[in-house]
Design an enzyme around this catalytic site. Sequence first.
Site, PDB file in Angstrom:
ATOM      1  N   GLY A 259       0.787  -1.221   0.000  1.00  0.00           N
ATOM      2  CA  GLY A 259       0.000   0.000   0.000  1.00  0.00           C
ATOM      3  C   GLY A 259       0.816   1.265   0.000  1.00  0.00           C
ATOM      4  O   GLY A 259       0.299   2.342   0.306  1.00  0.00           O
ATOM      5  N   GLU A 301       5.007  -6.111   0.888  1.00  0.00           N
ATOM      6  CA  GLU A 301       4.429  -6.462  -0.410  1.00  0.00           C
ATOM      7  C   GLU A 301       4.173  -5.230  -1.268  1.00  0.00           C
ATOM      8  O   GLU A 301       3.023  -4.869  -1.536  1.00  0.00           O
ATOM      9  CB  GLU A 301       3.126  -7.234  -0.203  1.00  0.00           C
ATOM     10  CG  GLU A 301       3.280  -8.513   0.597  1.00  0.00           C
ATOM     11  CD  GLU A 301       1.950  -9.110   1.015  1.00  0.00           C
ATOM     12  OE1 GLU A 301       0.910  -8.428   0.838  1.00  0.00           O
ATOM     13  OE2 GLU A 301       1.937 -10.239   1.524  1.00  0.00           O
ATOM     14  N   PRO A 302       5.204  -4.547  -1.749  1.00  0.00           N
ATOM     15  CA  PRO A 302       4.971  -3.391  -2.626  1.00  0.00           C
ATOM     16  C   PRO A 302       4.509  -3.824  -4.013  1.00  0.00           C
ATOM     17  O   PRO A 302       5.009  -4.806  -4.576  1.00  0.00           O
ATOM     18  CB  PRO A 302       6.351  -2.733  -2.694  1.00  0.00           C
ATOM     19  CG  PRO A 302       7.307  -3.880  -2.517  1.00  0.00           C
ATOM     20  CD  PRO A 302       6.636  -4.813  -1.545  1.00  0.00           C
ATOM     21  N   GLY A 303       3.563  -3.128  -4.568  1.00  0.00           N
ATOM     22  CA  GLY A 303       3.105  -3.390  -5.935  1.00  0.00           C
ATOM     23  C   GLY A 303       3.103  -2.115  -6.737  1.00  0.00           C
ATOM     24  O   GLY A 303       3.917  -1.903  -7.635  1.00  0.00           O
ATOM     25  N   ARG A 304       2.191  -1.204  -6.364  1.00  0.00           N
ATOM     26  CA  ARG A 304       2.067   0.081  -7.031  1.00  0.00           C
ATOM     27  C   ARG A 304       3.396   0.831  -7.044  1.00  0.00           C
ATOM     28  O   ARG A 304       3.770   1.449  -8.044  1.00  0.00           O
ATOM     29  CB  ARG A 304       1.022   0.912  -6.283  1.00  0.00           C
ATOM     30  CG  ARG A 304       0.818   2.316  -6.792  1.00  0.00           C
ATOM     31  CD  ARG A 304       0.110   3.180  -5.742  1.00  0.00           C
ATOM     32  NE  ARG A 304      -1.002   2.493  -5.111  1.00  0.00           N
ATOM     33  CZ  ARG A 304      -2.255   2.543  -5.535  1.00  0.00           C
ATOM     34  NH1 ARG A 304      -2.556   3.251  -6.602  1.00  0.00           N
ATOM     35  NH2 ARG A 304      -3.198   1.893  -4.902  1.00  0.00           N
ATOM     36  N   TYR A 344     -12.027   5.715  -8.170  1.00  0.00           N
ATOM     37  CA  TYR A 344     -11.469   6.375  -6.996  1.00  0.00           C
ATOM     38  C   TYR A 344     -11.295   7.882  -7.162  1.00  0.00           C
ATOM     39  O   TYR A 344     -10.807   8.543  -6.245  1.00  0.00           O
ATOM     40  CB  TYR A 344     -10.081   5.804  -6.658  1.00  0.00           C
ATOM     41  CG  TYR A 344      -9.946   4.312  -6.644  1.00  0.00           C
ATOM     42  CD1 TYR A 344      -8.866   3.705  -7.266  1.00  0.00           C
ATOM     43  CD2 TYR A 344     -10.888   3.515  -6.014  1.00  0.00           C
ATOM     44  CE1 TYR A 344      -8.728   2.339  -7.257  1.00  0.00           C
ATOM     45  CE2 TYR A 344     -10.765   2.141  -5.995  1.00  0.00           C
ATOM     46  CZ  TYR A 344      -9.674   1.547  -6.625  1.00  0.00           C
ATOM     47  OH  TYR A 344      -9.534   0.183  -6.621  1.00  0.00           O
ATOM     48  N   CYS A 371     -19.069   4.873 -23.476  1.00  0.00           N
ATOM     49  CA  CYS A 371     -20.414   5.434 -23.309  1.00  0.00           C
ATOM     50  C   CYS A 371     -20.789   5.532 -21.841  1.00  0.00           C
ATOM     51  O   CYS A 371     -21.747   4.914 -21.365  1.00  0.00           O
ATOM     52  CB  CYS A 371     -21.427   4.587 -24.070  1.00  0.00           C
ATOM     53  SG  CYS A 371     -21.194   4.655 -25.856  1.00  0.00           S
ATOM     54  N   GLU A 372     -20.014   6.301 -21.092  1.00  0.00           N
ATOM     55  CA  GLU A 372     -20.257   6.581 -19.687  1.00  0.00           C
ATOM     56  C   GLU A 372     -19.849   8.017 -19.404  1.00  0.00           C
ATOM     57  O   GLU A 372     -18.754   8.441 -19.786  1.00  0.00           O
ATOM     58  CB  GLU A 372     -19.442   5.649 -18.776  1.00  0.00           C
ATOM     59  CG  GLU A 372     -19.808   4.186 -18.853  1.00  0.00           C
ATOM     60  CD  GLU A 372     -21.131   3.876 -18.158  1.00  0.00           C
ATOM     61  OE1 GLU A 372     -21.552   4.675 -17.302  1.00  0.00           O
ATOM     62  OE2 GLU A 372     -21.728   2.831 -18.487  1.00  0.00           O
ATOM     63  N   TYR A 401      -2.451  -0.968 -11.763  1.00  0.00           N
ATOM     64  CA  TYR A 401      -3.907  -0.956 -11.682  1.00  0.00           C
ATOM     65  C   TYR A 401      -4.561  -0.264 -12.870  1.00  0.00           C
ATOM     66  O   TYR A 401      -5.655   0.288 -12.760  1.00  0.00           O
ATOM     67  CB  TYR A 401      -4.378  -0.327 -10.361  1.00  0.00           C
ATOM     68  CG  TYR A 401      -3.830  -1.065  -9.169  1.00  0.00           C
ATOM     69  CD1 TYR A 401      -4.273  -2.352  -8.875  1.00  0.00           C
ATOM     70  CD2 TYR A 401      -2.831  -0.515  -8.372  1.00  0.00           C
ATOM     71  CE1 TYR A 401      -3.753  -3.057  -7.807  1.00  0.00           C
ATOM     72  CE2 TYR A 401      -2.309  -1.207  -7.296  1.00  0.00           C
ATOM     73  CZ  TYR A 401      -2.771  -2.471  -7.015  1.00  0.00           C
ATOM     74  OH  TYR A 401      -2.253  -3.177  -5.957  1.00  0.00           O
TER      75      TYR A 401
END
Length: 444
Positions: A259, A301-304, A344, A371-372, A401
């Site tokens: 995180g 656990e780094p990801g981003r 987000y 189409c949003e 992500y």
Amino acid sequence: MTTVHEPAVPAALDGLSVWPASATESRPGDLAVGGVPLTEIADRFGTPVHVLDEAEVRDRCRTYRSAFPDAEVLYAAKAFLCRAMARWVDEEGLGLDVCSAGELELAVTAGFPPERMVLHGNAKSPRDLEAALRLGVGRIVIDSPSEIARLAAAVGPGGRQKVMVRVVPGIGAGGHEKIRTGTDDQKFGLSIADGHAQHAIARVLGRPQLELTGLHCHLGSQITSVKPYRAAVRRVVGLMARLREQHGLVLPELDLGGGHGIAYRPGEAALDLTSLARKVREELADACAAAKLPVPRLVIEPGRAIAGPAGVAVYRVLSVKHSGGNVFVAVDGGMSDNPRPALYGVRYAPRLVGRHSTAERARVTVVGRHCEAGDILAADAELPADVRPGDLLAVPVAGAYHLSMASGYNLVGRPPVAAVRDGLARLLVRRESLADIRARDVGL
């Protein structure tokens, strides 16, 4: 005739602080990453296209290994995974945190050792557990009481599987309410406060097929302060002390999850990794000394923080529309390859590439082609007022992500991923074609 090239301007010196370190601009508008001009990548692979800087990924892996030399560092595959990414992470000495049989098996096909993987998930399917046991995954993180009997039965009477238990320390942290996972009001883990964590741990200890190696907690995502991690250490070590009193159990591992927050736009806050490593290490030593416990091995656990800043998304402008006092710049991608702004409210800083504009800067809304009404890639973005159809826009910090959360909305097809390094670009993941989409549609 001799062509004189102006020296490239390093990223940090030209307002490119959130771009990969290899980003350079030899002339205004001529932006390159990994030594490859983004215009060249767009011409070669089409748009939209996602670019991954291999050197940036590797450098960030090494930074973590240096900051946490005594810890086990696991790359969180959910941020972004392809076989090349798994290979880079493996070669840099990191383990892998996976959340499904799909992530697990893809990494194994790239040669990643399954014993250096950890399987997560709040609702692991029978296929997930079967694949983990068949391939020999290192540890499985138990997230709910129902997994205990199910996993023990799958291991069998003569088997043994290392597990951890995910506990909820009751700490709110994260950049948005939808990505805060350390509190008692969300789907992950087992609460310390209400005793569910302790009860589950007792059940695990009663299963000889399961070897409990430690406790796991994950507070959320996009956290930019060290304070929540320090609080989590104190609460989890407190639980470890109670487990020793109740069961005579001394656990050798503590997984603090990931995180770690990054900056998406210049000037935004990011988690100070050096401070995190020092203060977490100090907090862990102090808490264990007070509880008279040996210091467990730390797992993170780094990801981003590894994948995010290494990625760039390149789009082509399709239209520019003035409506209601707003300027909408529509590009050829959108929420199908980056749903994060819609989910987000994430804000990005897109940049015009491929030409130099002397026009004044204007505030525009960069929108996608879907189409949003919520298909917005960058609200309140600053771009040259003369931005027009055919221009290229590049969005930094696009490595995490985006494609891992991509969808098939409007059957547009997911974009390709190209790796850059030392002036060379190569395709890692090809564009999803209409033929791919038709091949899945087998009924009439």
